[in-house]
Enzyme design. Structure first.
Site, mmCIF file in Angstrom:
data_model
loop_
_atom_site.group_PDB
_atom_site.id
_atom_site.type_symbol
_atom_site.label_atom_id
_atom_site.label_comp_id
_atom_site.label_asym_id
_atom_site.label_seq_id
_atom_site.Cartn_x
_atom_site.Cartn_y
_atom_site.Cartn_z
ATOM 1 N N GLU A 281 41.718 35.453 36.968
ATOM 2 C CA GLU A 281 40.452 34.775 37.456
ATOM 3 C C GLU A 281 39.557 34.636 36.525
ATOM 4 O O GLU A 281 38.680 33.582 36.492
ATOM 5 C CB GLU A 281 39.938 35.667 38.593
ATOM 6 C CG GLU A 281 40.156 35.401 39.894
ATOM 7 C CD GLU A 281 39.512 36.242 40.998
ATOM 8 O OE1 GLU A 281 38.828 37.047 40.871
ATOM 9 O OE2 GLU A 281 39.971 36.174 42.270
ATOM 10 N N HIS A 302 66.783 44.210 33.857
ATOM 11 C CA HIS A 302 67.734 43.599 34.604
ATOM 12 C C HIS A 302 67.853 42.463 35.560
ATOM 13 O O HIS A 302 68.450 42.275 36.536
ATOM 14 C CB HIS A 302 68.315 45.106 35.255
ATOM 15 C CG HIS A 302 68.750 46.048 34.380
ATOM 16 N ND1 HIS A 302 70.004 46.516 34.112
ATOM 17 C CD2 HIS A 302 68.057 46.769 33.442
ATOM 18 C CE1 HIS A 302 70.101 47.093 33.148
ATOM 19 N NE2 HIS A 302 68.832 47.675 32.613
ATOM 20 N N LYS A 416 40.162 28.941 50.811
ATOM 21 C CA LYS A 416 39.644 29.284 51.907
ATOM 22 C C LYS A 416 39.010 28.180 52.564
ATOM 23 O O LYS A 416 38.794 28.141 53.909
ATOM 24 C CB LYS A 416 38.032 30.337 51.366
ATOM 25 C CG LYS A 416 38.583 31.368 50.785
ATOM 26 C CD LYS A 416 37.513 32.063 50.296
ATOM 27 C CE LYS A 416 37.665 33.128 49.582
ATOM 28 N NZ LYS A 416 36.343 33.835 48.746
HETATM 29 O O1 PA5 Z 1 36.670 38.937 41.336
HETATM 30 C C1 PA5 Z 1 36.126 38.768 42.538
HETATM 31 O O2 PA5 Z 1 34.985 38.318 42.427
HETATM 32 C C2 PA5 Z 1 37.139 38.319 43.592
HETATM 33 O O3 PA5 Z 1 38.352 38.729 43.479
HETATM 34 C C3 PA5 Z 1 36.390 39.171 44.904
HETATM 35 O O4 PA5 Z 1 36.504 40.609 44.295
HETATM 36 C C4 PA5 Z 1 37.336 39.176 46.240
HETATM 37 O O5 PA5 Z 1 37.295 37.867 46.451
HETATM 38 C C5 PA5 Z 1 36.777 39.996 47.236
HETATM 39 O O6 PA5 Z 1 35.250 39.512 47.332
HETATM 40 P P1 PA5 Z 1 34.427 40.516 48.423
HETATM 41 O O7 PA5 Z 1 34.265 41.746 47.588
HETATM 42 O O8 PA5 Z 1 33.055 39.556 48.283
HETATM 43 O O9 PA5 Z 1 34.952 40.670 49.682
#
Ligand code: PA5
Length: 445
Positions: A281, A302, A416
């Site tokens: 990310e 394996h 989303k």
């Molecule tokens: O690193 C990030 O910001 C995302 O992966 C969030 O942690 C994830 O989308 C969950 O978001 P939230 O804590 O707002 O529910």
């Protein structure tokens, strides 16, 4: 003293030479991170966090103690950065078949499997459970759906008032649906600070409360992170950090587009999952970034072994090597020796695993899959804290060297928006029309 060492002996000399030329950029990225002057600097609260957690830590321990006294199971609801940190630490510190005396911890809200939720519901009906719902935004669909279910289950068992005493919400200080709900229902809350993004939140209540509820030593975990923070950012002990960042960047620039995090201890599986989110990310944007994945060796030798040895030469491995054995189990002698294993008699299984690692490192290097080796002294709470903090620092520096903002994730929104449109969420009508037309034409094809 450094708790992590990084070796680049299984990388070609030319690539190592190239890595050395990147040191000025890595050093600059480090300064940018510590001075909080780069892209996304408003999300650098995690850098000095381990040094200012005392008060929050004691509140976490008090809440964990209270929850342990009233419930046997903690249902942790969250996804992404609001799930993987706690899961990684628990998987690593728990025994394979035993857990500490604290609460059982189960996770939900990290996917949309109806079967998983239904089975968990059935399992919890006869159990005494509490809920820690975690969402920084407070609006993420997967955990919100799970929370609706499990909150109802708890309320139907105990009534609204008693259920509220067993629900702890970890969320933003002021914004989001979860904050509103928590305040209306009177839940205990922990705050995720504005300057800490989800994937950098393992040392906040997001990661620490579930770990404390299970009964692991959160002080030691945090002390490990703090020791790593001091050594990297204050004591100038940057050798391992710079080596890792420069080597992976040099490998990327010389055609290796995939990084596999390899571990020989299966309990590191979720550290790899957490690491995957952290780097995936943070770096994967603007058409750039290594594709990251985890691999459990020797298991995956394996399955993926053939590809890693002789498939397309576009990947490298980062191998986590643990020095101190978790077990001293040795191989016995067998009189008949029909399996031909007596040559191993008296050797520890850890030793066999280590030789498998050394053999693989050499074989993969010869086959054109280089490795960075990340050596960790042992696998306890202190060292896990240090390891996670090390990776967070390496990720920030790597993002800056790559030229991206390591703290945003605009690409995560795309699925989303489509999901909301297809589910007829108000406000997404135009998008829904376009998507339905496209789905319709796919069906015609
Ligand atoms: O690193 C990030 O910001 C995302 O992966 C969030 O942690 C994830 O989308 C969950 O978001 P939230 O804590 O707002 O529910």
């Amino acid at each position: 003293m450094a708790t992590i060492r990084v070796h680049t002996t299984y990388i070609e000399d030319a690539v190592n030479d190239h890595a050395k030329t990147l040191y000025p950029e890595v050093e600059k990225a480090h300064k940018t991170t510590v001075d909080k002057t780069g892209l996304g600097h408003e999300f650098l609260g995690w850098v000095d966090l381990p040094g200012r957690m005392d008060e929050t830590l004691s509140a976490i321990e008090t809440t964990a103690k209270r929850l342990r006294s009233i419930a046997d199971v903690l249902v942790v609801i969250g996804i992404g950065g609001s799930y993987l940190g706690a899961k990684a630490v628990l998987e690593t510190l728990d025994g394979y078949f035993t857990t500490p005396d604290g609460m059982d911890v189960v996770f939900v809200g990290h996917h949309l499997s109806a079967a998983y939720m239904e089975e968990l519901q059935a399992t919890l009906v006869d159990k005494s459970f509490a809920i820690n719902v975690i969402s920084k935004s407070g609006t993420t669909t997967e955990p919100a759906i799970a929370f609706r279910f499990f909150r109802r289950l708890l309320e139907s068992k105990l009534g609204k008032a008693e259920a509220a005493e067993r629900i702890v919400a970890t969320t933003d200080a002021t914004k989001g649906a979860l904050r509103t709900l928590a305040e209306r229902e009177g839940y205990d809350t922990f705050v995720i600070d504005d300057d800490i993004g989800g994937r950098y939140s393992v040392f906040t209540p997001v990661g620490l409360l579930p770990v404390a509820c299970r009964g692991h030593d959160v002080n030691a975990l945090l002390a490990g992170a703090k020791a790593m923070m001091t050594s990297l950012h204050h004591a100038g002990d940057t050798d391992a950090l710079y080596r890792y960042v420069a080597a992976r960047q040099a490998l990327y620039q010389t055609g290796k587009k995939v990084e596999l995090l390899v571990y020989y201890e299966p309990k590191l599986a979720y550290v790899a999952e957490w690491w995957k989110q952290l780097f995936g990310e943070s770096e994967g944007k603007d058409g750039k970034g290594l594709f990251v994945a985890g691999a459990a060796f020797t298991t995956d030798l394996h399955s993926l072994g053939q590809y890693l040895q002789a498939g397309e030469r576009h990947l490298f491995e980062t191998v986590v090597s643990i020095n101190k054995p978790l077990s001293t189990l040795t191989i016995q002698t067998d009189e008949a020796d029909l399996d031909g294993l007596n040559y191993l008699a008296g050797k520890s299984i850890h030793d066999v695993n280590r030789h498998a690692m050394d053999g693989t490192l050499l074989a993969h290097a010869e086959g054109g899959t280089p490795s960075i080796v990340l050596e960790l002294e042992r696998l306890d709470a202190h060292h896990v804290g240090a390891l996670l903090y090390f990776f967070m620092s390496a990720c920030a520096l790597s993002g800056y060297v790559l030229g991206v903002n390591p703290f945003d994730q605009p690409g995560v929104e795309a699925y989303k928006v489509n999901m909301f449109a297809l589910l007829d969420k108000p406000g997404f009508e135009a998008r829904a029309k376009t998507l339905r037309e496209r789905l319709g034409s796919n069906e015609e094809d």
